[in-house]
Each structure stands twice: as structure tokens, then as C-alpha cells.
Design a protein around this motif. Structure first.
Motif, short mmCIF file in Angstrom:
data_model
loop_
_atom_site.label_atom_id
_atom_site.label_comp_id
_atom_site.label_asym_id
_atom_site.label_seq_id
_atom_site.Cartn_x
_atom_site.Cartn_y
_atom_site.Cartn_z
N VAL A 28 0.83 -1.20 0.00
CA VAL A 28 0.00 0.00 0.00
C VAL A 28 0.87 1.26 0.00
N LEU A 29 0.57 2.13 -0.95
CA LEU A 29 1.18 3.45 -0.97
C LEU A 29 0.16 4.43 -0.42
N ALA A 30 0.48 5.11 0.68
CA ALA A 30 -0.42 6.08 1.31
C ALA A 30 0.01 7.48 0.92
N ILE A 31 -0.94 8.28 0.43
CA ILE A 31 -0.64 9.62 -0.08
C ILE A 31 -1.54 10.65 0.59
N ASP A 32 -0.95 11.74 1.06
CA ASP A 32 -1.75 12.83 1.62
C ASP A 32 -0.92 14.10 1.59
N MET A 33 -1.63 15.24 1.64
CA MET A 33 -0.96 16.54 1.68
C MET A 33 -0.54 16.91 3.10
N ASP A 34 -1.12 16.23 4.09
CA ASP A 34 -0.89 16.55 5.49
C ASP A 34 0.29 15.72 6.02
N GLU A 35 1.33 16.40 6.44
CA GLU A 35 2.54 15.71 6.91
C GLU A 35 2.27 14.84 8.13
N ASP A 36 1.41 15.32 9.04
CA ASP A 36 1.10 14.55 10.25
C ASP A 36 0.43 13.22 9.90
N LYS A 37 -0.50 13.26 8.94
CA LYS A 37 -1.18 12.03 8.54
C LYS A 37 -0.22 11.07 7.85
N VAL A 38 0.66 11.61 7.04
CA VAL A 38 1.66 10.77 6.36
C VAL A 38 2.55 10.09 7.39
N ASN A 39 2.96 10.84 8.40
CA ASN A 39 3.80 10.26 9.46
C ASN A 39 3.05 9.19 10.24
N GLU A 40 1.73 9.41 10.43
CA GLU A 40 0.91 8.44 11.17
C GLU A 40 0.87 7.09 10.46
N TYR A 41 0.87 7.12 9.13
CA TYR A 41 0.75 5.88 8.37
C TYR A 41 2.08 5.36 7.83
N ALA A 42 3.16 6.00 8.24
CA ALA A 42 4.48 5.59 7.75
C ALA A 42 4.81 4.16 8.17
#
Length: 222
Positions: A28-42
Motif C-alpha cells: 500500500v502506498l499512502a498519499i496525503d498533503m498533510d505531513e502529520d497524517k503521512v507520518n501516522e501511516y508511515a
């Protein structure tokens, strides 16, 4: 081979899909503009990136066309949702599922080539409404505007009677495609099999026919 998925938008809906796909062992590649959300799903997704999905060059750099399925779960930004879907179609993505905010949004998405459009809030609302409105309905799944699958609990009026005795197809135009009894499930049950009170019946049919069956189960002996 494991399928490769990309999820664009990591709100409640997109985040939930991302978690479940990861649990199933998918890439799964997770994509978002929000850095916090990206870090959450890293640590949940195979890869998580902060990116603008409406930027053609960004999608190209991510190799988006190589993914088996892309889910566009962008929240309130309808314009970004539409532009992202357009870009994905232009890049030749095979399967695109998009979350719609309303019926107008859905119409546009269908016109520009989304393979599947979902209304998670609306659909869940329907399922909950069916569940709380009837003591006999455990779950509800809409197949089309007129057809559904429901799980119904067999009542005392059905106890000990066979499918032949009940004759549900002739009386209501519905089909019992399976039933669950405890941990056991029977698919395509034989017509001479007896139903027991408490069995969970999986019924498919037109909504109006299922509604008649529900009312009968609740109010009248069969």
C-alpha cells in the motif's frame, strides 16, 4: 502475486482502507498533503508520502500507473477529488475507486471514468437504519437501487419448517442463498432442510420484496 494499492487521502475513510489492506498483507502506498497524517501511516503502509495528487508530474514520479488499484478518498475538497481522478485516468490506472461527497459529485466522477464510486456515510447510514428499524435484520448490503442482501434472524414462526414449507421465493420473490447456525454456514441449502429459530438467513431480492418478508417475520405468522 500481491496486488499493489495506492490510497489518496488519509482521513477516516482512506485511513481505514489503508489499515485493512495492510493487515491483509497488501502493498500500500499512502498519499496525503498533510505531513502529520503521512507520518501516522508511515509504519502502517508499505510507503507513505506527502504529495499533491493533482500534480501530473508527482503522479508520474510515484509510478502511479503501475498500481493495480487506486482509491481516491479525498475528504471535502471535491475539486481535488475530480482532478485526481482525471489524472489517474490519463495515466492509465486500471481500477479507480472514488469517495463521493454527494450525488452531483458522483455524477461527475462517473462521467470522467471512475470505475467505482462509493458513499461511505450514506451507505453506512442505510445499513444502520435497516438494523435499528427491524429486530429481525442483522445486516444490510445494497446491491443496486432496487436489490439488496440482508441477514435476517429466523423467528418462532419459521422454527422447524423447511424451505419447501416456507415457500419464500413464491410468496415474496426472495431467495435464501445461505444460512448460519452457530459457527456453521450452509450455502445453497437444500429445500427439505428445516430452519431453526435463531438461524441467520442470508436473503437476496428486491427491496420491496425483502421489506414484505421483514414485516411478515415481525408481525405475522408464516
Amino acid at each position: 502475486m500481491k496486488k499493489e494499492f495506492a490510497v489518496v487521502g488519509l482521513g477516516r475513510f482512506g485511513g481505514s482502507i489503508c489499515r485493512e489492506l495492510a493487515k491483509q498483507g497488501m502493498d500500500v502506498l499512502a498519499i496525503d498533503m498533510d505531513e502529520d497524517k503521512v507520518n501516522e501511516y508511515a509504519d502502517i503502509a508499505t510507503h507513505a508520502v506527502m504529495a499533491d495528487s493533482t500534480d501530473e508530474n508527482v503522479l508520474k514520479s510515484l509510478g502511479i500507473r503501475n498500481f493495480d488499484h487506486v482509491i481516491v478518498a479525498i475528504g471535502d475538497n471535491i475539486q481535488a477529488s475530480i482532478l485526481t481522478t482525471l489524472m489517474l485516468k490519463e495515466h492509465g490506472v486500471k481500477n479507480i475507486t472514488v469517495k463521493a461527497q454527494n450525488d452531483y459529485h458522483e455524477k461527475v466522477l462517473n462521467k470522467i471514468g471512475a470505475d467505482k464510486v462509493v458513499h461511505p456515510e450514506r451507505d453506512m447510514g442505510k445499513r444502520i437504519a435497516h438494523n435499528i428499524a427491524s429486530n429481525s435484520v442483522l445486516d444490510y448490503l445494497e446491491l443496486s437501487d432496487e436489490h439488496s442482501i440482508v441477514e435476517l434472524i429466523a423467528n418462532e414462526a419459521m422454527d422447524g419448517r423447511t424451505l419447501i414449507d416456507l415457500d419464500i421465493r413464491a410468496k415474496y420473490g426472495c431467495n435464501i442463498v445461505a444460512y448460519k447456525r452457530g459457527k456453521n454456514i450452509a450455502v445453497s441449502p437444500q429445500p427439505d432442510e428445516a430452519i431453526h429459530k435463531g438461524d441467520i438467513l442470508i436473503v437476496i431480492g428486491m427491496d420491496k420484496d425483502i421489506n414484505r418478508l421483514e414485516k411478515n417475520l415481525l408481525n405475522e405468522p408464516i
